[in-house]
Write a protein that holds these residues in place. Structure first.
Motif, PDB file in Angstrom:
ATOM      1  N   VAL A 159      36.547  39.028  38.430  1.00 49.66           N
ATOM      2  CA  VAL A 159      35.958  40.185  39.103  1.00 49.66           C
ATOM      3  C   VAL A 159      36.680  40.413  40.431  1.00 49.66           C
ATOM      4  N   GLY A 160      36.899  39.299  41.149  1.00 46.66           N
ATOM      5  CA  GLY A 160      37.626  39.398  42.403  1.00 46.66           C
ATOM      6  C   GLY A 160      39.072  39.808  42.209  1.00 46.66           C
ATOM      7  N   LEU A 161      39.705  39.314  41.151  1.00 51.64           N
ATOM      8  CA  LEU A 161      41.093  39.677  40.867  1.00 51.64           C
ATOM      9  C   LEU A 161      41.237  41.179  40.644  1.00 51.64           C
ATOM     10  N   MET A 162      40.309  41.761  39.901  1.00 47.69           N
ATOM     11  CA  MET A 162      40.388  43.191  39.618  1.00 47.69           C
ATOM     12  C   MET A 162      40.019  44.029  40.848  1.00 47.69           C
ATOM     13  N   ASP A 163      39.170  43.484  41.699  1.00 52.20           N
ATOM     14  CA  ASP A 163      38.831  44.201  42.935  1.00 52.20           C
ATOM     15  C   ASP A 163      39.986  44.205  43.932  1.00 52.20           C
ATOM     16  N   HIS A 164      40.781  43.127  43.924  1.00 56.36           N
ATOM     17  CA  HIS A 164      41.785  42.942  44.984  1.00 56.36           C
ATOM     18  C   HIS A 164      43.159  42.604  44.399  1.00 56.36           C
ATOM     19  N   TYR A 165      43.490  43.173  43.224  1.00 53.18           N
ATOM     20  CA  TYR A 165      44.718  42.776  42.538  1.00 53.18           C
ATOM     21  C   TYR A 165      45.962  42.946  43.408  1.00 53.18           C
ATOM     22  N   GLU A 166      46.174  44.113  43.950  1.00 56.32           N
ATOM     23  CA  GLU A 166      47.389  44.366  44.728  1.00 56.32           C
ATOM     24  C   GLU A 166      47.419  43.528  45.990  1.00 56.32           C
TER      25      GLU A 166
END
Length: 546
Positions: free
Chosen positions: A534-541
């Motif tokens: 969930v965190g990866l998709m929120d803050h991928y870049e």
């Protein structure tokens, strides 16, 4: 020409199609025969003796071959040759003391195992040989025992030597016996086993049963423990452990010259659709096992998910998870590893799934390699110390082994101390030099722990455990697992939790994770990694370029 060399020549030339693990094993064995070196050498006469015994004295007792002498197939002769033919010339004792033989059902494994057990009872020159057929239930252990008894009844020579008593087969001349034992047998203590046979290892849920029988052989000169099985659903129990151990021995990552691993299986899951590959898991196909029967099962499996699951597990030795599982084992399994030290100075995203008493508490951090976009997940689990023994005994899950391996930490008392989770995150920062930029947590988590983590300097992000939040990350995580894009350091706890994870689908095709029907199974480590996603998709870049 010996049977091992003959079998290997046909495998390497393509005359016989088999699994890559079997091909790997018999090449190694044939090379040792052709170029002897080291402690153990091949003695063809010793290899031939049990084969001659079985084919001369043992007969089939069931089906169309009932009453006919057993004629071993080449794959069986090669296995028996390897098991008995490699010896230490200095002592005359056998090399192999333990064997793992995995093969699809109806390939003659029980008949072969019964013949080997009879040979060990009276033909192995072991006075007072104690031989045992074991299983979780005694009636299951009797399958091999009764097959042996049928072989004795059909042979005048064996009848003259072996007598049926109330609970065993007994050879008065050597004072040797064969007895079936189950988990609850009264005579598990004080055994002095020469031969132990386990038919269908995947059904043995109690790992202590294996350990007790293994220990019972410690006083014998050249004991033998043989496990013959089809695949099973993954439980992180003795079957899964022995399967992985067999692979490690084959690959040379585990040095155990006394262990013989033979693994007949499909190399890829989708090979079941092509009949030319069926023989990889079924070396007796066309002679022992009926081709038309397997064709019928395969045709039915194309339209029935339950039939397909049974076909894959039992006929093709594809290890599967629970019926309602989210992913199959091939999707989940990734044996790649890494060192946490290689991420010193890196940033990551964290995820936590807290529990109260019975469930695991799990935490994870996820790194992303900006060059390859490979994901690396490092995780830890916690369990109340007072509940460890109870969980190991009643759940039959190897929490104790995971604790010894440093993959599971114990919290004092009978509840989880969330401050222990805080300590772990601080160790990541202070000892390993990695920095979680965000830590996503289950929204019901204890407020005091969130306050403690915030006060310590961590950026805590509330993660609602519903379809709106979890569906897309879970779909992405599943796709990445299938592509083997997630290196989770081959952590057995996380792998086990992934195999226990099912999905619930709503009318909009959103998915959320659910536990399998078995209340003893856990998915907490899955949830911790999903929170990371969930965190990866929120803050991928941000994470990729940090």
């Amino acid at each position: 020409m010996d049977y091992i060399t003959e079998y290997n020549d046909k495998i390497q030339s393509g005359v016989i199609v088999t699994s890559k693990r079997v091909k790997q094993l018999y090449k190694q064995l044939a090379d040792r025969i052709a170029n002897p070196s080291g402690r153990y050498v091949f003695d063809e006469k010793r290899a031939q003796r049990p084969i001659d015994f079985i084919q001369r004295f043992c007969r089939h007792s069931k089906g169309e071959w009932a009453g006919r002498p057993i004629e071993l197939q080449l794959f069986q002769k090669a296995f028996i040759s390897a098991l008995f033919g490699f010896i230490d010339p200095a002592t005359g004792l056998r090399q192999y003391r333990e064997a793992f033989f995995m093969v699809g059902r109806k390939n003659g494994k029980s008949v072969m195992l019964s013949g080997i057990a009879l040979y060990m009872l009276i033909g192995d020159h072991e006075p007072g040989a104690e031989c045992y057929s074991i299983a979780t239930r005694k009636d299951q252990a009797r399958i091999i025992f009764e097959e042996m008894q049928n072989m004795v009844n059909q042979s005048p020579e064996l009848r003259a030597l072996i007598k049926k008593r109330k609970s065993d087969l007994y050879c008065p001349a050597t004072m040797s016996k064969m007895q079936p034992l189950g988990k609850n047998s009264d005579s598990l203590d004080g055994l002095n086993a020469h031969c132990v046979v386990i038919d269908e290892l995947h059904a043995v849920k109690d790992r202590n049963l294996y350990e007790v029988m293994k220990q019972s052989q410690s006083a014998r000169r050249q004991p033998l423990l043989i496990m013959i099985t089809t695949a099973g659903t993954v439980r992180e129990c003795i079957f899964d452990d022995q399967y992985q151990y067999a692979i490690n021995v084959l690959d040379g990552t585990m040095d155990d010259p006394t262990f013989l691993p033979v693994i007949y299986e499909l190399d890829k899951r989708n090979e079941w659709k092509n009949p030319k590959y069926w023989i990889k898991a079924n070396p007796g196909l066309g002679v022992i096992k009926k081709v038309d029967d397997l064709q019928t099962k395969a045709a039915r499996a194309k339209t029935n998910a339950k039939d397909l699951k049974m076909l894959l597990v039992k006929d093709f030795n594809i290890r599967e998870t629970a019926t309602q599982a989210w992913l199959n084992f091939d999707d989940i399994n990734n044996t790649d590893t890494f060192s946490l030290e290689q991420f010193r100075g890196w940033f990551c995203v964290g995820g936590v799934d807290l529990s109260l008493t019975t469930d695991l508490t799990a935490a994870a951090v996820l790194f992303i390699d900006p060059a390859t976009e490979q994901r690396f997940v490092y995780s830890m689990a916690w369990l109340p110390a007072d509940r460890l023994d109870d969980h190991v005994k009643n759940d039959r899950i190897p929490y104790d082994i995971w604790h010894k391996q440093g993959l599971l930490r114990l919290c004092a008392g009978n509840t989880i101390n969330y401050s222990d989770v805080t300590t772990w995150f601080l160790e990541l920062v202070n000892d390993h030099g990695v920095t979680p930029l965000w830590i996503y947590y289950d929204s019901w988590s204890a407020r005091y722990w969130v306050d403690e983590m915030t006060a310590t300097g961590f950026n805590m992000v509330r993660c609602i455990q519903g379809a709106k939040t979890l569906s897309l990350p879970m779909q992405q995580m599943g796709a990445d697992l299938q592509k083997h894009k997630i290196n989770y350091n081959n952590n057995p706890i996380l792998k086990w939790c992934l195999t226990n994870t099912g999905v619930q689908v709503d009318r909009n095709q959103n998915i959320v994770p659910v536990k399998s029907k078995n209340a003893k199974q856990r998915i907490d480590a899955t949830m911790a990694m999903l929170d990371c996603y969930v965190g990866l998709m929120d803050h991928y870049e941000e994470l990729k370029n940090a």
